[in-house]
Design a protein around this motif. Structure first.
Motif, PDB file in Angstrom:
ATOM      1  N   GLU A 149       5.608   6.021  -3.660  1.00  0.00           N
ATOM      2  CA  GLU A 149       6.501   5.962  -4.810  1.00  0.00           C
ATOM      3  C   GLU A 149       5.783   5.987  -6.153  1.00  0.00           C
ATOM      4  N   SER A 150       4.560   5.467  -6.211  1.00  0.00           N
ATOM      5  CA  SER A 150       3.813   5.489  -7.467  1.00  0.00           C
ATOM      6  C   SER A 150       2.862   6.673  -7.553  1.00  0.00           C
ATOM      7  N   GLY A 151       2.699   7.383  -6.451  1.00  0.00           N
ATOM      8  CA  GLY A 151       1.875   8.593  -6.465  1.00  0.00           C
ATOM      9  C   GLY A 151       0.387   8.361  -6.416  1.00  0.00           C
ATOM     10  N   LEU A 152      -0.053   7.154  -6.065  1.00  0.00           N
ATOM     11  CA  LEU A 152      -1.482   6.887  -5.962  1.00  0.00           C
ATOM     12  C   LEU A 152      -2.043   7.530  -4.699  1.00  0.00           C
ATOM     13  N   THR A 153      -3.315   7.869  -4.721  1.00  0.00           N
ATOM     14  CA  THR A 153      -3.972   8.315  -3.499  1.00  0.00           C
ATOM     15  C   THR A 153      -4.253   7.096  -2.626  1.00  0.00           C
ATOM     16  N   ASN A 154      -4.596   7.352  -1.379  1.00  0.00           N
ATOM     17  CA  ASN A 154      -4.923   6.237  -0.489  1.00  0.00           C
ATOM     18  C   ASN A 154      -6.057   5.395  -1.055  1.00  0.00           C
ATOM     19  N   GLN A 155      -7.083   6.062  -1.603  1.00  0.00           N
ATOM     20  CA  GLN A 155      -8.233   5.346  -2.152  1.00  0.00           C
ATOM     21  C   GLN A 155      -7.828   4.522  -3.372  1.00  0.00           C
ATOM     22  N   GLN A 156      -6.987   5.096  -4.224  1.00  0.00           N
ATOM     23  CA  GLN A 156      -6.543   4.374  -5.416  1.00  0.00           C
ATOM     24  C   GLN A 156      -5.707   3.151  -5.039  1.00  0.00           C
ATOM     25  N   ALA A 157      -4.860   3.301  -4.015  1.00  0.00           N
ATOM     26  CA  ALA A 157      -4.041   2.175  -3.565  1.00  0.00           C
ATOM     27  C   ALA A 157      -4.914   1.071  -2.986  1.00  0.00           C
ATOM     28  N   GLU A 158      -5.939   1.444  -2.232  1.00  0.00           N
ATOM     29  CA  GLU A 158      -6.862   0.459  -1.674  1.00  0.00           C
ATOM     30  C   GLU A 158      -7.575  -0.301  -2.786  1.00  0.00           C
ATOM     31  N   GLU A 159      -8.008   0.431  -3.816  1.00  0.00           N
ATOM     32  CA  GLU A 159      -8.698  -0.203  -4.943  1.00  0.00           C
ATOM     33  C   GLU A 159      -7.759  -1.145  -5.698  1.00  0.00           C
ATOM     34  N   PHE A 208       0.830  -1.212   0.000  1.00  0.00           N
ATOM     35  CA  PHE A 208       0.000   0.000   0.000  1.00  0.00           C
ATOM     36  C   PHE A 208       0.865   1.264   0.000  1.00  0.00           C
ATOM     37  N   TRP A 209       1.830   1.337   0.914  1.00  0.00           N
ATOM     38  CA  TRP A 209       2.617   2.567   1.041  1.00  0.00           C
ATOM     39  C   TRP A 209       3.605   2.733  -0.107  1.00  0.00           C
ATOM     40  N   LYS A 210       4.033   1.652  -0.728  1.00  0.00           N
ATOM     41  CA  LYS A 210       4.854   1.780  -1.927  1.00  0.00           C
ATOM     42  C   LYS A 210       4.043   2.418  -3.053  1.00  0.00           C
ATOM     43  N   LEU A 211       2.796   1.999  -3.193  1.00  0.00           N
ATOM     44  CA  LEU A 211       1.929   2.572  -4.221  1.00  0.00           C
ATOM     45  C   LEU A 211       1.658   4.046  -3.959  1.00  0.00           C
ATOM     46  N   VAL A 212       1.500   4.399  -2.688  1.00  0.00           N
ATOM     47  CA  VAL A 212       1.195   5.791  -2.336  1.00  0.00           C
ATOM     48  C   VAL A 212       2.431   6.679  -2.421  1.00  0.00           C
TER      49      VAL A 212
END
Length: 291
Positions: free
Chosen positions: A166-176, A160-164
């Motif tokens: 380093e990949s710039g996703l929002t918390n909601q996008q990472a959850e999805e 989750f935190w790698k996506l947020v």
């Protein structure tokens, strides 16, 4: 005040003595620790120093209660296992629970400046519960459950935190992105997108921290009796059988086992204990020389 006419009120106290010959486990949990970790800017997904504040508090509890044979910590929780025949506080559940919870909480605050480079914004809060396990198998299953929880949560949080971050996703996008994924999917995501082999991450993050009372010696050939007794942090797989074969003192006769550790490679938590014991011994010797 003896024989006071008000003394009858003591009869309203409930007898909460724990049944004999059962494992007593007291588990401490952080209250609203997500908010606490954000307020104190904990590193995501794991803050090594913050985890060691928890570990230091756990060690303080084990130093106070010699009847604790094992403690297990992860994230914002700690479990303390009292041996079956403990008579601490006459086995009164309320006494044990409140003492352990308050001691852990105050020790957390006292150890904060030793590990963290920022001041406490506000004091943490921990709640606790007392659970009884009648058999060794029940106890092992409990500890296996807690360690399995570490794996599930840490693997998710790492992805989750790698996506947020380093990949710039929002918390909601990472959850999805992670919704419905299995462990294999998260491992593949970490490896393919971030070049991370999850099994190579620090064992403390993946397995939690086991605290055991040991005799610390410098080499395997050293006499165990010459070692310094300390609470040793171990990051191992307690679900599998080899752990229990190596640390037979947990379920068997409670005599601290031997732990081989060179001073230079010892965990910082262990070095701090040994240093404090040495200072105390020197102070006692100085007092003896003066008298």
């Amino acid at each position: 005040m003896a024989c006071s006419r008000y003394e009858y009120v003591k009869s309203y106290e409930l007898d909460d003595r724990i049944l004999p010959n059962v494992w007593i486990v007291i588990r401490i949990d952080g209250k609203k620790f997500h908010k606490f970790s954000n307020a104190h800017k904990f590193e995501k997904p794991n803050d090594e120093n913050a985890l060691n504040v928890m570990n230091a508090a756990g060690i303080a509890v084990m130093q106070e209660f010699r009847d604790i044979v094992l403690a297990y910590g992860q994230s914002d929780e700690y479990s303390f296992v009292f041996r079956k025949d403990t008579t601490a506080f006459k086995r009164r559940a309320s006494k044990l629970l409140t003492y352990v919870t308050s001691l852990f909480s105050t020790s957390y605050v006292m150890n904060w400046p030793k590990w963290m480079d920022r001041q406490l914004v506000y004091a943490p809060c921990f709640d606790g519960r007392t659970v009884l396990y009648p058999s060794d198998a029940n106890l092992r299953d409990y500890l296996s459950w807690r360690q399995a929880d570490v794996h599930v949560n840490n693997l998710y949080n790492t992805a989750f935190w790698k996506l947020v971050l380093e990949s710039g996703l929002t918390n909601q996008q990472a959850e999805e992105r992670l919704r419905g994924t299995l462990s294999a999917d998260k491992n593949e995501l970490l490896f393919q997108e971030f070049g991370i082999n999850y099994n190579n991450l620090p064992a403390m993050y993946r397995k939690g921290t086991i605290l055991l009372r040991k005799r610390v010696v410098q080499s395997a050939n050293d006499d165990q009796e010459k070692g310094s007794q300390a609470i040793v942090p171990i990051h191992d797989d307690l679900i599998r059988e080899p752990f229990w074969r190596e640390h037979t003192e947990i379920l068997g006769k409670y005599v601290p086992g031997k732990y081989v550790s060179e001073v230079s490679s010892s965990p910082r938590l262990l070095k701090m204990q040994l240093s404090e014991e040495l200072q105390l011994a020197e102070q006692l010797q100085d007092k003896a020389n003066i008298s």
